[in-house]
Design a protein around this motif. Structure first.
Motif, PDB file in Angstrom:
ATOM      1  N   ARG A 285       0.826  -1.215   0.000  1.00  0.00           N
ATOM      2  CA  ARG A 285       0.000   0.000   0.000  1.00  0.00           C
ATOM      3  C   ARG A 285       0.858   1.262   0.000  1.00  0.00           C
ATOM      4  O   ARG A 285       0.553   2.233  -0.714  1.00  0.00           O
ATOM      5  CB  ARG A 285      -0.919  -0.014   1.238  1.00  0.00           C
ATOM      6  N   CYS A 286       1.910   1.287   0.800  1.00  0.00           N
ATOM      7  CA  CYS A 286       2.710   2.498   0.974  1.00  0.00           C
ATOM      8  C   CYS A 286       3.719   2.720  -0.142  1.00  0.00           C
ATOM      9  O   CYS A 286       3.931   3.853  -0.582  1.00  0.00           O
ATOM     10  CB  CYS A 286       3.428   2.460   2.316  1.00  0.00           C
ATOM     11  N   PHE A 287       4.365   1.643  -0.618  1.00  0.00           N
ATOM     12  CA  PHE A 287       5.467   1.809  -1.547  1.00  0.00           C
ATOM     13  C   PHE A 287       5.110   1.485  -2.997  1.00  0.00           C
ATOM     14  O   PHE A 287       5.938   1.706  -3.890  1.00  0.00           O
ATOM     15  CB  PHE A 287       6.662   0.970  -1.105  1.00  0.00           C
ATOM     16  N   VAL A 288       3.914   0.969  -3.226  1.00  0.00           N
ATOM     17  CA  VAL A 288       3.443   0.762  -4.592  1.00  0.00           C
ATOM     18  C   VAL A 288       2.183   1.577  -4.851  1.00  0.00           C
ATOM     19  O   VAL A 288       1.996   2.122  -5.939  1.00  0.00           O
ATOM     20  CB  VAL A 288       3.172  -0.741  -4.871  1.00  0.00           C
ATOM     21  N   GLY A 289       1.352   1.707  -3.840  1.00  0.00           N
ATOM     22  CA  GLY A 289       0.067   2.374  -4.020  1.00  0.00           C
ATOM     23  C   GLY A 289       0.048   3.843  -3.681  1.00  0.00           C
ATOM     24  O   GLY A 289      -1.001   4.486  -3.782  1.00  0.00           O
ATOM     25  N   SER A 290       1.174   4.423  -3.245  1.00  0.00           N
ATOM     26  CA  SER A 290       1.189   5.853  -2.919  1.00  0.00           C
ATOM     27  C   SER A 290       2.338   6.547  -3.627  1.00  0.00           C
ATOM     28  O   SER A 290       3.398   5.952  -3.855  1.00  0.00           O
ATOM     29  CB  SER A 290       1.311   6.060  -1.404  1.00  0.00           C
ATOM     30  N   ALA A 291       2.116   7.820  -3.968  1.00  0.00           N
ATOM     31  CA  ALA A 291       3.135   8.566  -4.697  1.00  0.00           C
ATOM     32  C   ALA A 291       4.397   8.754  -3.875  1.00  0.00           C
ATOM     33  O   ALA A 291       5.514   8.593  -4.375  1.00  0.00           O
ATOM     34  CB  ALA A 291       2.566   9.924  -5.112  1.00  0.00           C
ATOM     35  N   ALA A 292       4.243   9.084  -2.593  1.00  0.00           N
ATOM     36  CA  ALA A 292       5.414   9.322  -1.747  1.00  0.00           C
ATOM     37  C   ALA A 292       6.270   8.064  -1.635  1.00  0.00           C
ATOM     38  O   ALA A 292       7.508   8.128  -1.732  1.00  0.00           O
ATOM     39  CB  ALA A 292       4.963   9.790  -0.360  1.00  0.00           C
ATOM     40  N   GLY A 293       5.624   6.925  -1.417  1.00  0.00           N
ATOM     41  CA  GLY A 293       6.362   5.672  -1.305  1.00  0.00           C
ATOM     42  C   GLY A 293       7.071   5.307  -2.598  1.00  0.00           C
ATOM     43  O   GLY A 293       8.217   4.833  -2.582  1.00  0.00           O
TER      44      GLY A 293
END
Length: 322
Positions: free
Chosen positions: A65-73
């Motif tokens: 979720r954090c590193f594939v699904g979000s721009a910041a990640g």
């Protein structure tokens, strides 16, 4: 038919009664001795395994979720990925040696070896658990990888999702089942060696540009979840010894120290890199905003986090194995 105790003619201990020493007494076999002490950790081992499996499973979903699904990640992961180019020429020969053994035949041979060890020790359950961990973790990695889509973002190179890392899953699963079937005296050494091998494989895939940090950490978490979960059914049986052996304590201290230190460095690096990322910038602008030192920091800090996660996985499995 009711059981009635009768005193012997000489006025001694009643048949079927209690021996003066505190143990059971049998008229035919004599005193059985004092009751065997129960390991107090026997009742809580399954809780440790279950909680650890849940935490590792949540980590897999959170990393996706954090590193594939979000721009910041995506930005942070990508900058660490670009930073891996620094020093690649020096690390490439070593990385290829480490990764040269990781293959399907290697996985099959390793699984046959650990099952043979378990069967030779008459640990039928451990043999079955080893097969489940190896097959389950590696199949899950391949299926999960296909289920997660990596979005296109602000000019960033369009690539298929690579989370979790297949190579790291193979290495981590082999390390896990080796610890699972190892004799008690050998477990501290096997845990440290397995954690080191997992970390070396994970960092090697990063140094060659095959995977990002989140990919390899997710793979470690997948194997950890499968291994701890499969330990739950057998965690209620009597432990094969008390856990305070010097070797086990030393291994726990080493693995725990590396885990805490590595993850702490990774968290600090993550926050530092994230603070310098302009999410509104294009890929080229964001990359150029980081000089060589910034990219090297992103890669080095993430590599430290990977080593810490590998140590944490081996540490959790050692504690759960008792």
């Amino acid at each position: 038919m009711s059981m009635v105790q009768h005193a012997p003619p000489d006025g001694g201990q009643p048949f079927g009664g209690t021996h003066p020493g505190g143990g059971a007494y049998d008229a035919q076999r004599g005193p059985a001795g004092p009751a065997r002490p129960v390991n107090p950790q026997r009742a809580t081992r399954w809780v440790w395994s279950l909680v650890g499996a849940i935490v590792a499973g949540v980590a897999v979903a959170g990393l996706a979720r954090c590193f594939v699904g979000s721009a910041a990640g995506l930005w942070v992961d990508e900058l660490a990925f670009v930073g891996s180019e620094r020093g690649r020429d020096q690390l490439e020969p070593i990385s290829h040696v480490v990764l040269s053994v990781v293959s399907v035949p290697f996985l099959v041979v390793a699984m046959i070896a650990v099952v043979a060890i378990a069967l030779a020790r008459r640990r039928w359950g451990d043999a079955a658990r080893a097969v489940i961990v190896v097959v389950g973790a590696n199949l899950f990695t391949q299926v999960f990888k296909k289920m997660v889509e990596r979005p296109d973002l602000a000019g960033m190179p369009s690539l298929d999702n690579s989370l979790p890392s297949g190579h790291t899953t193979v290495a981590a699963s082999v390390s896990a089942v080796a610890l699972l079937v190892a004799p008690r005296a050998a477990r501290p050494f096997v845990a440290i060696l397995g954690g080191a091998y997992t970390a070396a494989t994970a960092v090697a895939t990063m140094s060659l540009g095959w995977h990002r940090p989140s990919d390899v950490i997710a793979a470690i978490a997948v194997v950890t979840a499968w291994t701890l979960l499969i330990m739950v059914p057998g965690s209620g049986r009597r432990a094969d010894g008390f856990p305070g052996s010097p070797g086990r304590v030393a291994a726990s201290l080493v693995l725990g120290g590396v885990a805490i230190g590595g993850i702490a460095v990774g968290v600090v690096t993550l926050l530092t890199t994230l603070a310098g990322v302009d999410l509104a910038a294009t890929y080229t602008e964001a990359r150029d905003a980081f000089d060589g030192a910034g990219l090297l920091l992103a890669y080095g800090g993430s590599a430290a986090a990977v080593v810490g996660c590998a140590a944490a996985s081996a540490w959790a499995q050692l504690l759960a194995r008792r």
